[in-house]
Scaffold this active site. Structure first.
Site, PDB file in Angstrom:
ATOM      1  N   GLN A 132       0.821  -1.217   0.000  1.00 37.93           N
ATOM      2  CA  GLN A 132       0.000   0.000   0.000  1.00 37.93           C
ATOM      3  C   GLN A 132       0.853   1.264   0.000  1.00 37.93           C
ATOM      4  O   GLN A 132       0.536   2.243  -0.661  1.00 37.93           O
ATOM      5  CB  GLN A 132      -0.901   0.012   1.247  1.00 37.93           C
TER       6      GLN A 132
ATOM      7  N   PRO B 146      -5.473  -6.064   4.683  1.00 33.93           N
ATOM      8  CA  PRO B 146      -5.995  -6.753   3.499  1.00 33.93           C
ATOM      9  C   PRO B 146      -5.279  -8.095   3.312  1.00 33.93           C
ATOM     10  O   PRO B 146      -4.084  -8.203   3.599  1.00 33.93           O
ATOM     11  CB  PRO B 146      -5.645  -5.805   2.342  1.00 33.93           C
TER      12      PRO B 146
ATOM     13  N   ASP C  42     -11.216   3.337   1.033  1.00 30.54           N
ATOM     14  CA  ASP C  42     -10.109   4.189   1.502  1.00 30.54           C
ATOM     15  C   ASP C  42      -8.821   3.926   0.727  1.00 30.54           C
ATOM     16  O   ASP C  42      -7.979   4.797   0.594  1.00 30.54           O
ATOM     17  CB  ASP C  42      -9.877   4.018   3.011  1.00 30.54           C
ATOM     18  N   GLN C  43      -8.678   2.701   0.168  1.00 29.33           N
ATOM     19  CA  GLN C  43      -7.460   2.378  -0.587  1.00 29.33           C
ATOM     20  C   GLN C  43      -7.401   3.102  -1.936  1.00 29.33           C
ATOM     21  O   GLN C  43      -6.335   3.225  -2.531  1.00 29.33           O
ATOM     22  CB  GLN C  43      -7.364   0.865  -0.825  1.00 29.33           C
TER      23      GLN C  43
ATOM     24  N   HIS D  75     -11.568   5.440   8.088  1.00 29.67           N
ATOM     25  CA  HIS D  75     -10.330   5.273   7.325  1.00 29.67           C
ATOM     26  C   HIS D  75     -10.352   6.147   6.062  1.00 29.67           C
ATOM     27  O   HIS D  75      -9.350   6.769   5.701  1.00 29.67           O
ATOM     28  CB  HIS D  75     -10.152   3.802   6.909  1.00 29.67           C
TER      29      HIS D  75
END
Length: 334
Positions: A106, A133, A266-267, A289
């Site tokens: 990430q 994740p 949020d990613q 998040h």
């Protein structure tokens, strides 16, 4: 070094107050070339400050951008990062714990997009860790969606790593981009089929199929080599309970009729912030998040986000549109 006067100050205790603030701030510092000073890192956590996986992520980014990292020790609550030029090539990060390789990815993936050539990343730790994740989610869910922005990476799972020993290894190849494209994800389409995958690391019985009682889907049971330890009852959760929780989580995310689930929203924020143009994503309730990611992205880029409620007759819950005027960061190395 007169770093502090020029550095953007980030409060690591705000909102969600966890490792996500570190990952986003470090990645955006690397990409934009802005020095950052992060204070009160994970201040509200039971063990405040940097944990091994956080430190490894920071060191990986610093390595990638030939940067200078100060305060990079376990337990440190304040760090300074002054980035240099992003370098392609081979980079290795090993948490030496079950710390998540997906969280390492990430932080480093967005940075590697702005290198001058492809980057090879060797990430070691937990591939299937708690509170992070799963590598399967990263490959099957996250990857196809970020490809819509123009992000292209290959992920080769060499070895799975589980709690508490880790020992997993993933090889990732990231191709650079000139600039990212905006995305529009506002129409989900029809769900025609649902598949589940259950990984059994050597000793658990195949009980996960009990989830079928809640939602009909096809389960693949995949035997994984036994981990280095026989202690598999993570938090003492039974296999059938895991299946039921997975099914209920899936149903919750299907019902809001959004295009991304609560973990993907949020990613995607960093990619929306970097893209050139306006992105729109339909989602369920906006998580803390996601709100935190937006807060950091707006601090470190020119991106502007708006969240609006969306009336949707197909949804049993309120849905939201997250819109972003991206900052249109161009890769200076290509």
């Amino acid at each position: 070094m007169k770093m502090d006067s020029a550095a953007v100050e980030i409060d690591g205790s705000v909102m969600e107050g966890g490792g996500q603030i570190l990952r986003l701030s470090a990645a955006l510092s690397c990409i934009t070339g802005s020095a950052i000073k992060i204070t009160k890192i994970r201040a509200g956590r039971s063990t405040p400050g940097l944990r091994p996986q956080h430190l490894m992520g920071l060191q990986l980014v610093s390595d990638l951008c030939s940067g200078s990292l100060q305060g990079g020790t376990i337990g440190s609550t304040d760090i300074n990062l002054t980035p240099g030029k992003i370098q392609s090539g081979n980079h290795t990060a090993d948490t030496q714990t079950a710390g998540s390789v997906c969280l390492l990815l990430q932080v480093v993936l967005p940075c590697a997009l702005y290198a001058d050539a492809a980057s090879q990343l060797c990430l070691k730790g937990g591939t299937n860790a708690e509170m992070a994740p799963q590598i399967d989610y990263t490959v099957k869910v996250f990857k196809p969606i970020v490809e819509k922005f123009g992000v292209h990476f290959d992920c080769d799972i060499k070895m799975r790593g589980y709690y508490p020993k880790g020992g997993g290894e993933v090889m990732v190849t990231v191709n650079p981009v000139k600039e990212l494209q905006p995305v529009t994800l506002t129409e989900r389409g029809n769900i025609t089929k649902i598949h589940g995958r259950a990984f059994v690391a050597g000793v658990l019985p195949f009980k996960v199929k009990l989830a079928h009682r809640r939602v009909p889907f096809h389960i693949y049971s995949l035997l994984s080599p036994p981990p280095v330890t026989s202690n598999l009852s993570v938090s003492g959760v039974y296999a059938d309970k895991v299946g039921i929780e997975a099914a209920e989580m899936l149903l919750r995310n299907i019902r809001h009729n959004g295009c991304v689930d609560e973990f993907l929203q949020d990613q995607l924020i960093i990619f929306m912030a970097l893209a050139k143009g306006t992105s729109r994503i339909r989602t369920g309730a906006v998580t803390l998040h996601t709100q935190t990611a937006i807060h950091i992205a707006e601090q470190l880029t020119q991106a502007k986000f708006t969240i609006t409620k969306s009336e949707d007759e197909l949804s049993s819950n309120v849905t939201y549109i997250i819109e972003c005027q991206g900052s249109g960061v161009v890769n200076p190395n290509l």
